[in-house]
Design a protein around this motif. Sequence first.
Motif, PDB file in Angstrom:
ATOM      1  N   ILE A  99       0.824  -1.181   0.204  1.00  0.00           N
ATOM      2  CA  ILE A  99       0.039   0.058   0.060  1.00  0.00           C
ATOM      3  C   ILE A  99       0.718   1.294   0.040  1.00  0.00           C
ATOM      4  CG2 ILE A  99      -1.545   1.395   1.431  1.00  0.00           C
ATOM      5  CD1 ILE A  99      -2.876  -1.441   2.128  1.00  0.00           C
ATOM      6  N   LEU A 100       1.945   1.123   0.852  1.00  0.00           N
ATOM      7  CA  LEU A 100       2.818   2.377   0.962  1.00  0.00           C
ATOM      8  C   LEU A 100       3.665   2.696  -0.374  1.00  0.00           C
ATOM      9  CD1 LEU A 100       3.871   1.984   4.646  1.00  0.00           C
ATOM     10  CD2 LEU A 100       2.487   3.679   3.659  1.00  0.00           C
ATOM     11  N   GLY A 101       3.891   1.341  -1.106  1.00  0.00           N
ATOM     12  CA  GLY A 101       4.655   1.589  -2.345  1.00  0.00           C
ATOM     13  C   GLY A 101       3.890   2.215  -3.322  1.00  0.00           C
ATOM     14  N   LEU A 102       2.635   1.583  -3.436  1.00  0.00           N
ATOM     15  CA  LEU A 102       1.535   2.163  -4.441  1.00  0.00           C
ATOM     16  C   LEU A 102       1.506   3.646  -4.214  1.00  0.00           C
ATOM     17  CD1 LEU A 102      -0.819  -0.711  -4.603  1.00  0.00           C
ATOM     18  CD2 LEU A 102       1.219  -0.194  -6.254  1.00  0.00           C
ATOM     19  N   LEU A 103       1.232   4.098  -2.885  1.00  0.00           N
ATOM     20  CA  LEU A 103       1.056   5.437  -2.699  1.00  0.00           C
ATOM     21  C   LEU A 103       2.333   6.177  -3.072  1.00  0.00           C
ATOM     22  CD1 LEU A 103      -0.875   5.239   0.810  1.00  0.00           C
ATOM     23  CD2 LEU A 103      -1.826   6.276  -1.395  1.00  0.00           C
ATOM     24  N   THR A 104       3.428   5.772  -2.797  1.00  0.00           N
ATOM     25  CA  THR A 104       4.799   6.521  -2.804  1.00  0.00           C
ATOM     26  C   THR A 104       4.750   6.757  -4.415  1.00  0.00           C
ATOM     27  OG1 THR A 104       5.926   5.676  -1.102  1.00  0.00           O
ATOM     28  CG2 THR A 104       7.318   6.354  -3.145  1.00  0.00           C
ATOM     29  N   ALA A 105       4.491   5.715  -5.282  1.00  0.00           N
ATOM     30  CA  ALA A 105       4.652   5.849  -6.716  1.00  0.00           C
ATOM     31  C   ALA A 105       3.723   6.905  -7.277  1.00  0.00           C
ATOM     32  CB  ALA A 105       4.556   4.221  -7.436  1.00  0.00           C
ATOM     33  N   GLU A 106       2.512   7.137  -6.623  1.00  0.00           N
ATOM     34  CA  GLU A 106       1.556   7.831  -7.236  1.00  0.00           C
ATOM     35  C   GLU A 106       1.804   9.530  -6.693  1.00  0.00           C
ATOM     36  OE1 GLU A 106      -1.105   9.176  -9.574  1.00  0.00           O
ATOM     37  OE2 GLU A 106      -0.031   7.013  -9.692  1.00  0.00           O
ATOM     38  N   MET A 107       2.617   9.441  -5.739  1.00  0.00           N
ATOM     39  CA  MET A 107       3.031  10.913  -5.176  1.00  0.00           C
ATOM     40  C   MET A 107       4.454  11.333  -5.578  1.00  0.00           C
ATOM     41  SD  MET A 107       1.716  10.653  -1.161  1.00  0.00           S
ATOM     42  CE  MET A 107       2.200  12.374  -0.902  1.00  0.00           C
ATOM     43  N   GLN A 108       5.260  10.393  -6.497  1.00  0.00           N
ATOM     44  CA  GLN A 108       6.698  10.646  -6.468  1.00  0.00           C
ATOM     45  C   GLN A 108       6.545  11.182  -8.149  1.00  0.00           C
ATOM     46  OE1 GLN A 108       9.497  10.622  -4.882  1.00  0.00           O
ATOM     47  NE2 GLN A 108       8.157  10.004  -3.124  1.00  0.00           N
ATOM     48  N   GLN A 109       7.276  12.072  -8.429  1.00  0.00           N
ATOM     49  CA  GLN A 109       7.647  12.794  -9.839  1.00  0.00           C
ATOM     50  C   GLN A 109       6.224  12.729 -10.563  1.00  0.00           C
ATOM     51  OE1 GLN A 109      10.376   9.754 -11.087  1.00  0.00           O
ATOM     52  NE2 GLN A 109      11.798   9.927  -9.659  1.00  0.00           N
ATOM     53  N   ARG A 115       2.923   4.198 -15.330  1.00  0.00           N
ATOM     54  CA  ARG A 115       3.870   4.139 -16.076  1.00  0.00           C
ATOM     55  C   ARG A 115       4.809   2.971 -15.616  1.00  0.00           C
ATOM     56  NH1 ARG A 115       5.918   9.840 -16.197  1.00  0.00           N
ATOM     57  NH2 ARG A 115       4.670   9.898 -14.440  1.00  0.00           N
ATOM     58  N   ALA A 116       4.728   2.659 -14.296  1.00  0.00           N
ATOM     59  CA  ALA A 116       5.563   1.727 -13.570  1.00  0.00           C
ATOM     60  C   ALA A 116       4.994   0.117 -13.996  1.00  0.00           C
ATOM     61  CB  ALA A 116       5.762   1.743 -12.234  1.00  0.00           C
ATOM     62  N   PHE A 117       3.587   0.168 -14.093  1.00  0.00           N
ATOM     63  CA  PHE A 117       2.748  -1.151 -14.480  1.00  0.00           C
ATOM     64  C   PHE A 117       2.626  -1.543 -15.665  1.00  0.00           C
ATOM     65  CE2 PHE A 117       0.180  -0.703 -10.182  1.00  0.00           C
ATOM     66  CZ  PHE A 117       0.729  -1.784  -9.304  1.00  0.00           C
ATOM     67  N   THR A 118       2.999  -0.453 -16.404  1.00  0.00           N
ATOM     68  CA  THR A 118       3.015  -0.765 -17.762  1.00  0.00           C
ATOM     69  C   THR A 118       4.457  -0.962 -18.488  1.00  0.00           C
ATOM     70  OG1 THR A 118       2.735   1.330 -18.485  1.00  0.00           O
ATOM     71  CG2 THR A 118       0.830   0.272 -18.388  1.00  0.00           C
ATOM     72  N   LEU A 119       5.326  -1.139 -17.421  1.00  0.00           N
ATOM     73  CA  LEU A 119       6.874  -1.001 -17.803  1.00  0.00           C
ATOM     74  C   LEU A 119       7.264  -0.107 -18.828  1.00  0.00           C
ATOM     75  CD1 LEU A 119       7.290  -5.076 -17.762  1.00  0.00           C
ATOM     76  CD2 LEU A 119       7.521  -3.411 -15.930  1.00  0.00           C
ATOM     77  N   SER A 120       6.852   1.014 -18.733  1.00  0.00           N
ATOM     78  CA  SER A 120       7.160   2.109 -19.764  1.00  0.00           C
ATOM     79  C   SER A 120       8.621   2.563 -19.599  1.00  0.00           C
ATOM     80  CB  SER A 120       6.308   3.516 -19.457  1.00  0.00           C
ATOM     81  OG  SER A 120       4.895   3.182 -19.777  1.00  0.00           O
ATOM     82  N   ASP A 121       9.129   2.871 -20.861  1.00  0.00           N
ATOM     83  CA  ASP A 121      10.400   3.509 -20.710  1.00  0.00           C
ATOM     84  C   ASP A 121      10.672   4.331 -19.628  1.00  0.00           C
ATOM     85  OD1 ASP A 121      11.194   1.874 -22.989  1.00  0.00           O
ATOM     86  OD2 ASP A 121      11.051   3.636 -24.525  1.00  0.00           O
ATOM     87  N   GLY A 122      11.944   4.206 -18.837  1.00  0.00           N
ATOM     88  CA  GLY A 122      12.112   4.916 -17.669  1.00  0.00           C
ATOM     89  C   GLY A 122      11.524   4.232 -16.403  1.00  0.00           C
ATOM     90  N   TYR A 123      10.621   3.407 -16.636  1.00  0.00           N
ATOM     91  CA  TYR A 123      10.046   2.869 -15.317  1.00  0.00           C
ATOM     92  C   TYR A 123      10.089   1.562 -15.108  1.00  0.00           C
ATOM     93  CZ  TYR A 123       8.895   7.807 -14.803  1.00  0.00           C
ATOM     94  OH  TYR A 123       8.765   9.016 -14.510  1.00  0.00           O
ATOM     95  N   ARG A 124      10.944   0.946 -16.414  1.00  0.00           N
ATOM     96  CA  ARG A 124      10.677  -0.578 -16.307  1.00  0.00           C
ATOM     97  C   ARG A 124      11.268  -1.215 -15.158  1.00  0.00           C
ATOM     98  NH1 ARG A 124      12.625  -0.948 -21.418  1.00  0.00           N
ATOM     99  NH2 ARG A 124      10.617  -0.711 -22.107  1.00  0.00           N
TER     100      ARG A 124
END
Length: 195
Positions: A99-109, A115-124
């Motif tokens: 839960i904290l990791g998902l929140l962190t990913a949404e609050m960062q940058q 983008r991370a879940f879809t393994l986009s460039d820069g977030y793979r």
Amino acid sequence: MAKILGNFHFALLIGILLLIAAMFGLHGAQIGDGAYWAQWLRYVHVFAGILWIGLLYYFNFVQIPTMPKVPAELKPGVSKYIAPAALFWFRWAALATVILGLLTAEMQQGGYLARAFTLSDGYRTIGIGMWLGLIMAANVWFIIWPNQKRALGIVASEDAVKAKSATTAMMASRTNLILSIPMLYCMVAQAHIGG
């Protein structure tokens, strides 16, 4: 000193008070900034992750290999007291980490969760780490914990079911041990090497 450090809750409270002192002493001017709290959330995510993975490593490096050597009359001390307590912190730390990791990913940058879940460039790299973490957390809640409840006698089961459940829980725990190694690499590499 033994009265202070001998009490887990008191020692934890001292650690939290020192954390607050560090927060205000080192970064008091930044505490009103949203970016500060995004980084603080990352700290709490890492803390929960250390608790989770630390217990995973305790089970795999210490408890599982040692149990065959424990005399039969002492095994109930582990199965009735130590393992249930460790599994409590293990499963809730896993959930908190996710839960904290998902929140962190949404609050960062500007929010990189999608983008991370879809393994986009820069977030793979972080995306692979997140997917591995989600698989591991699912193992904890849907395989390890239900099987451990039977194996430890928390839920009544026949001896054959207990033995099979113990094996299934151990295999899922070993799977998480295996997955934790590349997962930790991906989590660290994203920040220090890139995506």
